[in-house]
Write a protein that holds these residues in place. Structure first.
Motif, short mmCIF file in Angstrom:
data_model
loop_
_atom_site.label_atom_id
_atom_site.label_comp_id
_atom_site.label_asym_id
_atom_site.label_seq_id
_atom_site.Cartn_x
_atom_site.Cartn_y
_atom_site.Cartn_z
N GLU A 88 0.94 -1.32 0.04
CA GLU A 88 0.02 -0.05 0.00
C GLU A 88 0.78 1.16 -0.03
O GLU A 88 2.01 1.25 0.39
CB GLU A 88 -0.94 0.01 1.27
CG GLU A 88 -0.26 0.01 2.52
CD GLU A 88 -1.18 -0.16 3.65
OE1 GLU A 88 -2.22 -0.19 3.59
OE2 GLU A 88 -0.72 0.19 4.92
N ARG A 95 -3.59 8.91 4.72
CA ARG A 95 -4.53 8.10 3.86
C ARG A 95 -3.75 6.76 3.48
O ARG A 95 -2.56 6.88 2.89
CB ARG A 95 -5.01 8.57 2.86
CG ARG A 95 -6.13 9.74 2.99
CD ARG A 95 -6.85 10.43 2.04
NE ARG A 95 -5.82 11.29 1.24
CZ ARG A 95 -5.43 11.11 -0.06
NH1 ARG A 95 -5.96 10.00 -0.65
NH2 ARG A 95 -4.56 11.82 -0.50
N ILE A 97 -3.64 3.68 0.60
CA ILE A 97 -4.14 3.37 -0.81
C ILE A 97 -3.49 1.99 -1.08
O ILE A 97 -2.46 1.93 -1.50
CB ILE A 97 -3.81 4.26 -1.75
CG1 ILE A 97 -4.36 5.79 -1.72
CG2 ILE A 97 -4.36 3.97 -3.25
CD1 ILE A 97 -3.87 6.91 -2.59
N ASP A 128 -0.35 6.40 -6.91
CA ASP A 128 -0.40 7.60 -6.25
C ASP A 128 0.82 8.08 -5.18
O ASP A 128 0.48 8.50 -4.28
CB ASP A 128 -1.65 8.02 -5.64
CG ASP A 128 -2.04 9.60 -5.39
OD1 ASP A 128 -1.37 10.29 -6.14
OD2 ASP A 128 -2.69 9.69 -4.39
#
Length: 623
Positions: A88, A95, A97, A128
């Protein structure tokens, strides 16, 4: 991403490299930092194990995000399993992802330029990812069976040029499994034994990163590391490899007939060995193709002769069979051919990536995968290296150290200087021994028709205008090559009436002495560095047209200390100046200690200063 801490995938990848110039640049720093890394090994009793590793790494710059954005892992489907447990991106605001399943890809059979038919490569692309973000990755590596029967060999090594918040290495061993351990610059946090076995843990943190030094040697041993094996001696590796190797050396009628044909007319063992070596390196194409336990098990002699290709193990097999058919015994020699590693660990460990051939009766090591290396020489990255011989019981052995005479370049340069500041310069370079191999490979690597392009790029690099061309003069396909670089330069002299002209060749081959000696300019040396014997003989003749006069010649020099010597003489006869310079470096071994570097530094700096001294001239400039 550079593998900061690594679980060793032990493959005999037949690594061999040759380059005309060593890479003197330090790796990039400051692009990422490891927040945490933990690896836990659960060992079996016969070389099998399960390793679970988890890491969180912080991207500090755009380059850092690029380096961390994709991770790749390889494993053998027969001997190993690999599973991604967590993957991740953690954004700077917290956050998380997750990496999508389709961003975890598995490819069969390819690792770099090599083909492994029972291997898979898993690539993980993080979404990202930007500077300030982190990647979080957890994986499991299962070694279902040892790469060599009964051999356990683990390597965990960390670069101290990267900040690491916290790292742990944990090893749980079953009862009765005797371990050899080497731990360097890490803290032992646990070493306990109970009914379930032995339990060890090491920790490491690195807040102050070290700046890499030029031409470092033995980095894996110098860096913080933990090595673990179940081997009592280096000979056990030789015995285990011999068990994989020997069945492939099949002395078939085909082998005997071919050996007789190749050696026809030769009577002496050395002549026979050379003819066989030359035949193998020219007729058995190097292709890395591994099947089953192929990372360590070669094909049979008949298979190799039928297909006319193979990897390093196959080259050793066919060379051994043909030599034996000619009455000459040889042995496989395991070697780490990766650059700049000259020492073995303090414990027996499976740290080898290549295999070559030892011919004891001739006192020679040869590498038949090195197509451009003549008989009697080794590639530069295999010189003065420790080896494990499969057929003897007093390992380790060592490949021989090189000599300056076996790594020599002779440069003859003619220069004509005109009063308008233009000039012509032509350098003929003759390379001998291993230098001939490096220069030949470099020249071929330029590509067909690219020599002129390279020569003129060198002019632009030094802000010179004009034309140039590099051509081959001769190549005996053995240990001598000659090239000529010719330059027509519009601005050979500066526009000033009085100036200083450097005395340089148009082509420095594989040894640019000032660049070579640049490694001695570090303020403080803490690591061993690479030291290779070399000799450069240089004659430069400069003819000045009417209107250009010499004001001062450089002074003659003799500089000598600790195996390094430089001699230079300069004389003028009428309008011709002749410079003769010789540089010789004859270190006792290929990895010089930090203390040896410090001792040599003053001598190296004096030599560079002497080389940079030019002649003063005056020329008539029209108003």
């Amino acid at each position: 991403m550079p593998q900061l801490i690594r679980i060793a995938l032990v493959l005999l990848t037949c690594s061999t490299t040759l380059s005309v110039h060593a890479n003197e640049s330090a790796p990039p720093q400051g692009h990422f930092a490891v927040d945490r890394y933990d690896v836990h090994y659960t060992l079996g009793s016969s070389g099998d194990y399960i390793a679970e590793a988890e890491e969180t790494t912080h991207a500090l710059t755009p380059d850092g995000a690029r380096m961390l954005g994709k991770r790749m892992f390889s494993h053998s489907t027969k001997q190993q399993a690999f599973d991604v447990l967590i993957a991740e991106t953690i954004k700077s605001d917290g956050r998380r992802i997750p990496v999508k399943p389709d961003a975890i890809e598995t490819q069969d059979g390819i690792l770099g330029e090599m083909t492994f038919r029972d291997h898979q490569v898993t690539s993980i692309t993080f979404p990202d990812l930007a500077p300030g973000d982190r990647v979080h990755l957890k994986w499991r590596h299962t070694q279902k069976e040892p790469v060599l029967k009964g051999v356990l060999s683990l390597v965990e090594s960390v670069s101290d040029s990267v900040p690491i918040g916290a790292a742990t290495v944990t090893v749980d061993a079953p009862p009765g499994l005797a371990l050899q351990i080497e731990a360097h610059r890490v803290l032992l946090a646990r070493d306990e034994s109970d009914a379930t076995g032995r339990h060890l843990r090491w920790t490491y943190t690195n807040k102050e990163i070290r700046t890499p030094e030029q031409a470092e040697a033995d980095a894996t041993l110098e860096n913080p590391h933990v090595f673990v094996s179940n081997l009592k001696s280096w000979d056990e590796i030789g015995v285990a490899y011999a068990a994989e190797h020997r069945p492939s050396v099949v002395m078939s009628p085909q082998v005997h007939a071919l050996a007789s044909k190749i050696t026809q007319g030769a009577t002496e063992p050395r002549a026979k060995a050379q003819q066989i070596y030359d035949w193998v390196r020219k007729n058995i194409r190097y292709v890395a193709t591994y099947i089953g336990n192929g990372a360590w098990r070669p094909h049979s002699t008949d298979w190799i002769l039928e297909n006319r290709y193979g990897d390093c193990k196959d080259h050793v097999v066919i060379l051994e069979a043909l030599l034996r058919a000619a009455g000459i015994e040889s042995s496989p020699a395991l070697i780490f051919a990766g650059p700049d590693e000259y020492r073995l660990p303090g414990i027996p460990l499976l740290r080898f990536d290549h295999v070559i051939t030892h011919i004891p009766a001739l006192g020679l090591y040869v590498d038949a995968t090195a197509e451009t290396v003549p008989f009697g020489l080794l590639p530069a990255n295999e010189i003065d290296k420790p080896v494990i011989l499969a057929y003897r019981a007093d390992n380790p052995a060592r490949t021989p150290m090189d000599t300056p005479e076996n790594n020599t370049e002779i440069r003859t340069t003619h220069v004509t200087v005109h009063k308008d500041g233009s000039g012509e310069r032509s350098t003929e370079l003759s390379a001998h021994g291993i230098s001939s191999v490096m220069v030949r490979n470099w020249y071929r690597g330029l590509g067909q028709g690219k020599q002129k392009e390279w020569a003129e790029e060198q002019l632009r690099r030094y802000r010179l205008s004009g034309t140039a061309d590099l051509v081959e003069i001769s190549d005996d396909q053995q240990s001598k090559v000659s090239y000529r670089n010719t330059q027509h330069i519009e601005n050979f002299l500066s526009g000033e009436e009085i100036g200083v002209m450097s005395l340089d060749s148009a082509f420095s081959g594989s040894v640019a002495v000032p660049v070579l000696l640049g490694r001695f300019y570090a303020t403080t040396r803490t690591r061993p560095g690479v030291c290779r014997p070399v000799k450069v003989d240089e004659t430069i003749t400069v003819r000045f047209d009417t209107g250009v006069s010499v004001l001062r010649l450089p002074r003659d020099r003799h500089i000598s200390a600790n195996g390094m010597q430089f001699d230079a003489s300069y004389k003028q006869t009428s309008d011709i100046v002749t410079a003769k310079r010789t540089f010789v470096w004859n270190p006792p071994h290929s990895d010089c200690s930090a203390a040896e570097f410090t001792t040599l530094a003053p001598t190296a700096k004096k030599i560079v200063s002497a080389l940079n001294t030019g002649l003063a001239y005056q020329r008539a400039i029209a108003d």
